[in-house]
Structure formats: structure tokens, C-alpha cells
Design a protein around this motif. Sequence first.
Motif, PDB file in Angstrom:
ATOM      1  N   THR A   1       0.921  -1.740  -0.446  1.00  3.08           N
ATOM      2  CA  THR A   1      -0.064   0.262   0.078  1.00  3.08           C
ATOM      3  C   THR A   1       1.173   1.386  -0.217  1.00  3.08           C
ATOM      4  O   THR A   1       0.802   2.282  -1.141  1.00  3.08           O
ATOM      5  CB  THR A   1      -0.666  -0.076   0.963  1.00  3.08           C
ATOM      6  OG1 THR A   1      -0.330  -0.746   2.459  1.00  3.08           O
ATOM      7  CG2 THR A   1      -2.273  -0.575   0.985  1.00  3.08           C
TER       8      THR A   1
ATOM      9  N   ALA B   1     -16.011   4.347 -14.380  1.00  4.98           N
ATOM     10  CA  ALA B   1     -16.015   3.574 -13.414  1.00  4.98           C
ATOM     11  C   ALA B   1     -17.846   3.220 -12.887  1.00  4.98           C
ATOM     12  O   ALA B   1     -17.479   2.376 -11.827  1.00  4.98           O
ATOM     13  CB  ALA B   1     -16.363   4.668 -12.237  1.00  4.98           C
TER      14      ALA B   1
ATOM     15  N   HIS C   1     -16.693  -0.553 -13.661  1.00  2.00           N
ATOM     16  CA  HIS C   1     -16.614  -0.692 -13.601  1.00  2.00           C
ATOM     17  C   HIS C   1     -16.376  -1.347 -11.349  1.00  2.00           C
ATOM     18  O   HIS C   1     -16.419  -2.352 -11.430  1.00  2.00           O
ATOM     19  CB  HIS C   1     -15.084  -0.029 -13.510  1.00  2.00           C
ATOM     20  CG  HIS C   1     -14.554  -0.161 -14.951  1.00  2.00           C
ATOM     21  ND1 HIS C   1     -13.114  -2.004 -14.763  1.00  2.00           N
ATOM     22  CD2 HIS C   1     -14.785   0.038 -16.313  1.00  2.00           C
ATOM     23  CE1 HIS C   1     -12.504  -1.582 -16.709  1.00  2.00           C
ATOM     24  NE2 HIS C   1     -13.629  -1.102 -16.868  1.00  2.00           N
ATOM     25  N   ASP C   2     -16.948  -0.388 -11.197  1.00  2.07           N
ATOM     26  CA  ASP C   2     -17.925  -0.648 -10.021  1.00  2.07           C
ATOM     27  C   ASP C   2     -18.298  -1.834  -9.798  1.00  2.07           C
ATOM     28  O   ASP C   2     -18.414  -2.219  -9.201  1.00  2.07           O
ATOM     29  CB  ASP C   2     -18.261   0.472  -9.562  1.00  2.07           C
ATOM     30  CG  ASP C   2     -16.957   1.754  -9.513  1.00  2.07           C
ATOM     31  OD1 ASP C   2     -15.750   1.476  -9.022  1.00  2.07           O
ATOM     32  OD2 ASP C   2     -17.296   2.866  -8.629  1.00  2.07           O
TER      33      ASP C   2
ATOM     34  N   ASN D   1     -16.908  -4.626 -10.165  1.00  2.00           N
ATOM     35  CA  ASN D   1     -15.792  -5.044  -9.293  1.00  2.00           C
ATOM     36  C   ASN D   1     -14.409  -5.189 -10.214  1.00  2.00           C
ATOM     37  O   ASN D   1     -13.922  -6.052  -9.896  1.00  2.00           O
ATOM     38  CB  ASN D   1     -15.908  -5.967  -8.205  1.00  2.00           C
ATOM     39  CG  ASN D   1     -15.089  -5.731  -7.022  1.00  2.00           C
ATOM     40  OD1 ASN D   1     -14.216  -5.112  -6.812  1.00  2.00           O
ATOM     41  ND2 ASN D   1     -15.207  -6.950  -6.906  1.00  2.00           N
ATOM     42  N   VAL D   2     -14.453  -4.804 -11.447  1.00  2.00           N
ATOM     43  CA  VAL D   2     -12.882  -4.585 -12.053  1.00  2.00           C
ATOM     44  C   VAL D   2     -12.318  -3.489 -11.721  1.00  2.00           C
ATOM     45  O   VAL D   2     -12.959  -2.368 -12.023  1.00  2.00           O
ATOM     46  CB  VAL D   2     -13.442  -4.852 -13.811  1.00  2.00           C
ATOM     47  CG1 VAL D   2     -11.977  -4.836 -14.332  1.00  2.00           C
ATOM     48  CG2 VAL D   2     -14.000  -5.968 -14.027  1.00  2.00           C
ATOM     49  N   LYS D   3     -10.925  -3.945 -11.030  1.00  2.00           N
ATOM     50  CA  LYS D   3      -9.892  -2.841 -10.892  1.00  2.00           C
ATOM     51  C   LYS D   3      -9.306  -2.016 -11.998  1.00  2.00           C
ATOM     52  O   LYS D   3      -9.050  -2.515 -13.306  1.00  2.00           O
ATOM     53  CB  LYS D   3      -8.926  -3.200  -9.826  1.00  2.00           C
ATOM     54  CG  LYS D   3      -9.465  -2.201  -8.464  1.00  2.00           C
ATOM     55  CD  LYS D   3      -7.845  -2.040  -7.867  1.00  2.00           C
ATOM     56  CE  LYS D   3      -6.845  -1.801  -7.293  1.00  2.00           C
ATOM     57  NZ  LYS D   3      -5.354  -2.434  -6.764  1.00  2.00           N
ATOM     58  N   LEU D   4      -9.619  -0.357 -11.928  1.00  2.00           N
ATOM     59  CA  LEU D   4      -9.069  -0.288 -13.371  1.00  2.00           C
ATOM     60  C   LEU D   4      -8.259   0.632 -13.455  1.00  2.00           C
ATOM     61  O   LEU D   4      -8.039   1.778 -12.222  1.00  2.00           O
ATOM     62  CB  LEU D   4     -10.631   1.331 -13.402  1.00  2.00           C
ATOM     63  CG  LEU D   4     -10.324   2.026 -14.653  1.00  2.00           C
ATOM     64  CD1 LEU D   4     -10.424   0.883 -16.190  1.00  2.00           C
ATOM     65  CD2 LEU D   4     -11.645   3.306 -15.421  1.00  2.00           C
ATOM     66  N   THR D   5      -7.097   1.194 -13.842  1.00  2.00           N
ATOM     67  CA  THR D   5      -6.102   1.570 -13.490  1.00  2.00           C
ATOM     68  C   THR D   5      -5.175   2.688 -14.031  1.00  2.00           C
ATOM     69  O   THR D   5      -3.843   2.752 -14.502  1.00  2.00           O
ATOM     70  CB  THR D   5      -4.501   0.420 -13.527  1.00  2.00           C
ATOM     71  OG1 THR D   5      -4.753   0.063 -13.918  1.00  2.00           O
ATOM     72  CG2 THR D   5      -4.486  -0.680 -12.023  1.00  2.00           C
TER      73      THR D   5
ATOM     74  N   ASN E   1      -4.435   5.639 -12.355  1.00  2.00           N
ATOM     75  CA  ASN E   1      -2.971   5.944 -11.782  1.00  2.00           C
ATOM     76  C   ASN E   1      -2.547   6.858 -12.138  1.00  2.00           C
ATOM     77  O   ASN E   1      -1.920   7.502 -11.113  1.00  2.00           O
ATOM     78  CB  ASN E   1      -2.807   4.893 -11.314  1.00  2.00           C
ATOM     79  CG  ASN E   1      -3.908   3.753 -10.545  1.00  2.00           C
ATOM     80  OD1 ASN E   1      -4.951   4.046 -10.399  1.00  2.00           O
ATOM     81  ND2 ASN E   1      -3.556   2.552  -9.956  1.00  2.00           N
TER      82      ASN E   1
END
Lengths: 267, 391, 126
Positions: B35, C104, C107-108, C111-115, C118
Motif C-alpha cells: 500500500t 467507474a 467497473h464498480d 468490481n474490475v479494478k481500473l488502473t 492512476n
Amino acid sequence: MERSRRKFFRDAGAATLGLGCGLPMLGTGCSSAGEGAQSDSGSTGQLAMVIDLEKCHNDEIRTACAEACRKAHNIPEIPDPDDEIEWIWDEHYEHVFEDLVHERTPHELKEAPVLVLCNHCDKPPCVRVCPTQATWKRDSDGVVMMDMHRCIGCRYCMAACPYGSRSFNWRDPRDYIEMDADGEFLTDFPTRSRGVVEKCNFCVDRIREGLIPACVEAAAGVPGGEGAMVFGDLRDPHSEVNRLLEEKNTIVRRHSLGTGPNVYYIV
Amino acid sequence: MLDAAFRGSKRYWTILAVWVALIVIGGIAFARQMTEGLTITGMSQDVTWGIYIAQFTFFVGVAASAVMVVLPYYLHDFKAFGRMVILGECLAISAVLMCILFIMVDMGQPQRFTNVLLHPTLNSMMFWDSLALMGYLFLNLIIGATTLDAERKGAPPARWVKPLIILSIPVAVSIHTITAFLYSGLEARPFWMTAILAPRFLASAFASGPSLLILLALILRKMNKFDVGREAIRKLALIVAYAMVINIFFTGVEFFTALYSDMPHHTMAFEYMFRGIEGHNSLAPWMWTGMSIALISAILLIIPKIRANERFLPFLCVGVITSIWIEKGMGIVVTGFVPSPLGKIVDYSPTGAEVMVTVGVYGIGLLVLTLLYKIVVEVRARQNVTYEKVM
Amino acid sequence: MNDRKKIYVGLAILIIAVTFPFWYGLVVTGDSTRPELFLPPDATECIEETGFMTANHMVLLKEWRDTAVREGEREYTSRSGEVIKISLTSTCISCHGRKDEFCARCHDYSNVKLTCWNCHVAPEGK
């Protein structure tokens, strides 16, 4: 273009058919083999930089360079030197050109500030050691590129670089990036994520749009900074960099290592 | 065969519980690392590799050293190693697993690990090292499982295993050679760029690995009445003695080249290790301790009477392991980064979190090793029972 | 066979664990309606057909990513023959500017993480 579009539809088709986990992987594997073969062929250009050491003694010029670079690439300002990210910065002459100083070299020269950045070497050791081709030397203009999506953060390139030109994101850089009054980043240039290595990219993003690197532009904007940094293609016989290299006494960092740096310094 | 791992005395479960506790400690620290990032370690922009990569290097040596029992037993038909071989192979499995884990915890983006295989890069030593390590892991798993299973059935192992066993010998040498090449091929780091690094790594591996094997064999004998036999221990001790002397010789050769030529690039690293530069001397006490222990252990190991005495031998083995752990685990990796390419001297010491993650990886290695040894001991014990019945 | 009981209990636990996402979604969140997306009012279709984009946008984006970053190729010809600039922050965002109400949402839901965001600078800032 045609090839990549075909490849896309092949992969996409396979994914739709429910073979998603296997075939796209094969696809990427094949494409990477192609990349390897590509980089073996002779390159068609080599971008280079010539830095005038004397003109760059002016603090204002060097500060302007670093500042312009930081803003153009959303580079974080991390106070802890252990975690600091640097693309272009100052070092003492005696550390940059270690072989050119001796016990009796004047103190002022030893401590004279020198701008350092990635040398975009002819034979980059970082590219040689990278296990994923996340860093590679681009054929078209010799820029040593970084693919932030590919980098696994093993830091082997940092061990291999003889110039200390690479920085690792030990922590999330976003907490340390300058923002404007509205809380927006200064540019659209992607920030990096935790856990990848980054370095100077010779402003490939600006070159693509016909601009010169941000540092070169910033240096020229400071009074007395004209010609402090010159940027151009070595394969173009009429380029300004070639003219300077012919006329002036220039040096590169740690020439004996045979990496072939492309950042030259006018002594 | 595997069911043996699920049955055991209270003592067995207590040991497993201790290893699981270590794993939990490591897991907590690793979650923090995932983290907050690798900033929680003691590494920096100048010293980019620390205790994780150092431990990786040490355990590649331990894994490779299985060849010291495999080779005499299979190529020279040295019967005394009959019961030792499987212990060596199990140790190799656990050590390689730890190596892979140490690499994973060191990575900034461990979830992208597959990139190494998806984009094979022939010019990168790290690619070859990953291949060799994984190959060696699978070889040992297959060889260990089939030979043990054959033994359980009281039949000779299948014939197709023999070529794999022969193959595992050069692969064992290659894993440590390539690991040395990771370092010795870098023009940026004069301290590492020496042709003797690979031979030196192998010599130290063949001293530390068999030492660990002797200790494990002695522990097993004490706990389970599983005896590898005095002859096997004695021969292994002899191997340790030779390897340790060669290791010290190679290190001496390094010293000579650096100190006699007196070139700053080469002497500086040694100065940093043993004296410290500009007050940066945190490594010096470790290095002096390591070197003293290495010399004393080697001298005592050379004396046949002391070496053969099983009361002294464990201490000598601990000495060999400690000195090589300090040399490889602290000295070689960290010192390569001093001074930095820009002349900076930056000290490194692992943080608490880093030590916890390391302990967690140790826990996984010990857990796997305990389970494997349990299976081996049970299979052997049951076999003895059947023998007795037959007789 | 006195192990029969144990086997059944084990099987039951396995089945519950494997189907966990389904009943958890139904019982706990209780909502399985399709997420509502913000779509540009003046366009009927993305660069390819909607069904194709829904199923394959991730593959297309990855392909774009690799051709743009690694090969420096910045043009994409769609199946209808239109030449499109390969760019997340200009092409995609010109229509799908509100990532919280577009990316979002799905993806929410799944439940697929979006990177992507970042690193890439999202239109509405941080």
C-alpha cells in the motif's frame, strides 16, 4: 498501421470467442519478438544535446531548465533525497567528469555545477539488462524510451546505468506533484505510478508536436542562455549540434565505458 | 504419500505453527509495502537493491549446492549419500521457492511478473535467471517426487527420471553462474565487474549449502531417528572444508588485484567494507566478524579430527553459514552501489518492515521444507516397517 | 466409509465458497440492475459498434497503448474506414469526459479494478 489493426481484430476476435486468456498472450509474445528484431537493424537518426558548461554556470539558466522539465512532465518534488525523482539536475564537475579532475584541480572548478540528464546512449546498458523490454532504444531517433505499462520495477536498469540517470518511484508520486489553483495537474503528461522506474525522455512528447525539449527552450528564454543548450539530430549533417561538435572542444561522461553518450558538454 | 504431511505429533504441529506465525508477520509487513510502496524499505535512489536481493543471492547458492550430493550419488554411485540426496533435493526446492519470493517482494510491480515470460528478452541476464530458477524448481520437484514415490513402492525409479537428474547437475551450476552474471556484467559497477564473481559464488555456495544440509541432517537424526549415516555427514563435511578453502582463496585473489594495483575504483569498495569512507562505516563490524569466522571455521574444518567430531561440526557449519551469509547477504550486494555513479556514499540498512518481510519469506521456506522432510521421514519409516515385516 | 460425512461437509463448503460472489451480490447488495452510463448526447456510436466496444474496449485500449507507446503509431483505422487519432486523453475523453459517470459506473458494478487513471490525467483532475 494495417498490421496492428489486423492484430487487434485477431486478438479481439479470440477474446470474444472466449479464448481470452490464451491467445492475446501469444499475440503479445509474437509482437515482442518483432520488436527485438526491429531494434537490431541500424537506426535512422540520433537525437543529441550539446550543453555549454560555461554558459550553464548561470544559476538562473539551470534552475529554469529543471523547473520547465518538472512542469512539463508532472515530476514530483519529494523532499526525502532517498526517494527523490530527477530527470535533469545539477551535480558537481568533479563527480560528473571524475577522470578529468585531480588533487590540484582548482576548488571552484571541482564544485562547478553541471547539468546532468539521461545520455540516450548509443549502447545503453539499461536497455541491455531490462528483462521485459520496458526500456528500449527507439530506431527512428535513438531516444532511450520507457514503457511505464511494461516496467516491473526490478531496478536492474538503475544498477546498470553508469550515470545515475534513473529514478525509481519508491512511493506514490501524485502526493508530491505541483497543481494549479483549481487542484488540476499542470499538464496532461501522465504521472507515474508507484513501483516503476523513470528518467528523461528527451521530451519525445514535445518532439512529436514539432517542439524542442522543454529544458532547451527554457534555457534559451533566460538572458544569456542562448546556445547554453542545443538540441538536434546527429544524422543531419547541417544540424546545429553537428556544427558545434565540429567547431568546439566537447566531452562526454565516462567515455571509456563505451556506452556512447549523446549528451555533449562544451568545455 | 502426501497424506504424511497432515498427520503428526503435537511437536510437529507446533513447529508448523511457528512457521505460520513467521509468515503472518511477513504478510503484515508486505501488505504495508504493497500500500505504501518500497519507500518503507531502507533502499534509496543510490542503493537500489538491499536485503531482499542479497537473500535471493544467498539462497540461489543454497539451492545450487544440492548438486554436491546429487553428483556423487548419481554419477559416481557414491552409496553413502543414498539418504542424503532426497534431503538435498528438498532443500533445493525450498531454497528456489524462497529465491523466487525474494525477487517478487523486491519488485515495484509484482503483479506484472509474467511480463518477464510474455516478452522474452534474450539479452537480459534476469530473463535467463528466471528461466533457470523455474526450470531448476520443476526438475527438483519431479525428481524428488518420483524417486521418493518409487522408494515407497520399493521399486527403482522410472527410467525417464535419470536424464532429468543428469540435466539437473548443469542447471544447478547455471543458476548460480547466471546469478553472478547479473552483477558481473555491469560496467557501471567496478566492484561487481570481476570474472571471478561466478566461481566465487559457486565456491561459497558449495560451502554454505552442504553446511546447512549437515545441520538439517543432524536435527532430523535427533528428532526423528532418521539417520543419514555417519559416512554421509563426514563426506559432506569434507566437501564443505574444500569449498570453504577455495572460497577464501578466491576472495583473497580479489583482495590482491584490488589492493596491489591500488586503483581507486577497485580499492574504494574494499575500503568501504572494512574501514568505512568518510565515517560511513556501518558495514565494517559485520565484514570483520564475517571474515574472522570464515577463517577460523576453515582452519578448524581442515583438521580431520575436529571435522569428524560431530560435537564440533555443527558449530563449524553455523560458522560457515554465518560468514557466507554476511559476505553475500550484506557485503557483496550493498557494496556494489558504493560509491554511486555520481560519487555519493549512501549507507543502507534494512528497516524493520523489510526484516519482517524477509522473515515471512523464511517462514514460507521453512514451512515447505518441514512439510517435505516430514513426508520423506514418514515414507522412510513406513518402508522400514515393511522391511521388518518381510524379514 | 465413516468419512462420508466429512466429504459432504467439505463439498458443501466448497460450493458455498465458489458461488460466494453470486449470492453475496444478490443478498448483500441486492441490486443487479444495469448501471446507467453518461453518454455523449450528440453521438450514436463509439469508434466501433457499441456491442463490440462494450465487449472489447479493454483489448482495443491495450492495443492502442502498445502501438502508441512502443511503435509510435498514432493512427487507427476503424472497421468503417475512419482514421482515428490514438489518444486516451484526447480521442476517448472528448466524448467520455466524465470518467466517474462512465468508466467507474461499469467497473464498480463488475468490481474490475481500473488502473488507467492512476497515471493518466483524468479530465476532471485528480
